[in-house]
Enzyme design. Structure first.
Site, PDB file in Angstrom:
ATOM      1  N   CYS A 143       0.435   0.411   6.069  1.00 40.52           N
ATOM      2  CA  CYS A 143      -0.865   1.078   5.969  1.00 40.52           C
ATOM      3  C   CYS A 143      -0.987   2.245   6.971  1.00 40.52           C
ATOM      4  O   CYS A 143      -0.404   3.289   6.751  1.00 40.52           O
ATOM      5  CB  CYS A 143      -1.977   0.046   6.115  1.00 40.52           C
ATOM      6  SG  CYS A 143      -3.495   0.591   5.328  1.00 40.52           S
TER       7      CYS A 143
ATOM      8  N   HIS B 240      -0.793  -4.882   3.141  1.00 43.82           N
ATOM      9  CA  HIS B 240      -0.634  -5.657   4.373  1.00 43.82           C
ATOM     10  C   HIS B 240       0.040  -7.007   4.136  1.00 43.82           C
ATOM     11  O   HIS B 240      -0.649  -8.037   4.097  1.00 43.82           O
ATOM     12  CB  HIS B 240      -2.012  -5.923   4.993  1.00 43.82           C
ATOM     13  CG  HIS B 240      -2.663  -4.715   5.563  1.00 43.82           C
ATOM     14  ND1 HIS B 240      -2.496  -4.323   6.877  1.00 43.82           N
ATOM     15  CD2 HIS B 240      -3.473  -3.796   4.997  1.00 43.82           C
ATOM     16  CE1 HIS B 240      -3.182  -3.212   7.104  1.00 43.82           C
ATOM     17  NE2 HIS B 240      -3.790  -2.869   5.973  1.00 43.82           N
TER      18      HIS B 240
ATOM     19  N   GLU C 247       1.408  -8.796   6.197  1.00 47.76           N
ATOM     20  CA  GLU C 247       1.184  -9.665   7.368  1.00 47.76           C
ATOM     21  C   GLU C 247      -0.117 -10.446   7.247  1.00 47.76           C
ATOM     22  O   GLU C 247      -0.362 -11.363   8.030  1.00 47.76           O
ATOM     23  CB  GLU C 247       1.213  -8.831   8.664  1.00 47.76           C
ATOM     24  CG  GLU C 247      -0.050  -8.045   9.004  1.00 47.76           C
ATOM     25  CD  GLU C 247      -0.233  -6.773   8.188  1.00 47.76           C
ATOM     26  OE1 GLU C 247       0.550  -6.532   7.234  1.00 47.76           O
ATOM     27  OE2 GLU C 247      -1.187  -6.026   8.477  1.00 47.76           O
TER      28      GLU C 247
HETATM   29  N1  GLN Z   1      -7.582   4.010   6.685  1.00 51.99           N
HETATM   30  C1  GLN Z   1      -6.720   3.795   7.813  1.00 51.99           C
HETATM   31  C2  GLN Z   1      -6.122   5.110   8.286  1.00 51.99           C
HETATM   32  O1  GLN Z   1      -6.330   6.105   7.703  1.00 51.99           O
HETATM   33  C3  GLN Z   1      -5.611   2.829   7.478  1.00 51.99           C
HETATM   34  C4  GLN Z   1      -6.192   1.459   7.220  1.00 51.99           C
HETATM   35  C5  GLN Z   1      -5.273   0.339   7.494  1.00 51.99           C
HETATM   36  O2  GLN Z   1      -4.273   0.465   8.211  1.00 51.99           O
HETATM   37  N2  GLN Z   1      -5.617  -0.798   6.963  1.00 51.99           N
HETATM   38  O3  GLN Z   1      -5.436   5.129   9.251  1.00 51.99           O
END
Ligand code: GLN
Length: 267
Positions: free
Chosen positions: A84, A180, A182
């Protein structure tokens, strides 16, 4: 003699975000989990996870703690997985905002791609690279997630959403996921990353295609393959395999239950 399956030191960048969950899974999978807070710790680990969180914050802290160059060097010869925000931080290009990026993966990433209404959801994913990935769906948890808008060079898609959005990519020793793993009890993605590390650690993954062919290990000894080795070509020929069929089309559901409070994710 090569002892496959020996304990390795696996790092998780612990500047901000959901690093504890990754550390716990690494421990459960019988490896040493290292909370990486200083650049010199990168020398002690065989692979690194950059967790989800807030990519602007992770970028700023990485800059502040002089992580940028050491991380770029690390990426040249050791595996990195960004989840992410980690995916965003690895990307060469993102669509808006001026924020520090490592820029080591040849991908263009769209931040917060799902808008406000469905900015968190869960959906089943088909990920051919992981164990039984074609037959057993992987629970994809998306929290204000990015998608990969463009993949270039050697980067390959590992998984798609039903609408065709690319949400997992691999470029040689680097992987990035919008979701995710994890935050689930399904460790197959972590196991997949550990395999990449293990192969790199024991000396080369060059022509390995598919999970069964553990070629390129025999005769290689110990740690010699760890640094500066050139067998970075990783899993060739996977792109296009993952298709979009077979996903159970749950995308768009907003299954946030059970996620909140679990992690250090800033939403
Ligand atoms: N929206 C977050 C970003 O732009 C990422 C979100 C996440 O890691 N769950 O960094």
């Amino acid at each position: 003699m090569v002892i496959v399956g020996a304990k390795m030191n696996i790092g998780v960048l612990a500047l901000q975000g959901a690093f504890i969950e990754h550390l716990n899974i690494i421990k459960k999978l019988n490896h040493n989990a290292v909370e990486v807070r200083l650049p010199q710790q990168l020398n002690e680990i065989s692979g690194l996870i950059i967790p989800g969180g807030e990519s602007t914050t992770i970028g700023k802290l990485a800059l502040m703690y002089n992580f940028i160059e050491p991380l770029k060097n690390f990426a040249l010869h050791k595996p990195i997985w960004g989840t992410c925000a980690g995916m965003i931080f690895l990307a060469k290009k993102i669509d808006f905002d001026n924020q520090p990026l490592l820029g080591v993966m040849d991908i263009e990433v769209h931040r917060n791609a799902f808008g406000r209404q469905v900015d968190s959801f869960q959906t089943d994913l088909q990920i051919p690279a992981i164990k039984n990935g074609l037959t057993e769906p992987f629970p994809g948890i998306f929290i204000r997630a990015p998608v990969v808008k463009n993949i270039n060079g050697k980067a390959k898609a590992l998984s798609y959403l039903k609408d065709g959005s690319i949400i997992a990519v691999q470029e040689n020793l680097m992987i990035a996921t919008s979701f995710h793993p994890e935050l689930t009890d399904d460790f197959r993605f972590h196991q997949y990353f550990l395999e990449i590390i293990e192969n790199n650690f024991y000396g080369g993954v060059s022509e390995r295609i598919g999970r069964s062919g553990r070629s390129g290990r025999s005769g290689q000894s110990g740690r010699s393959g760890q640094s500066g080795q050139s067998g970075r070509s990783g899993r060739s020929g996977r792109s296009g395999q993952s298709g979009q069929s077979g996903q159970s089309g749950r995308s768009g559901q907003s299954g946030q239950s059970g996620q909140s409070g679990q992690s250090g994710l800033k939403r």
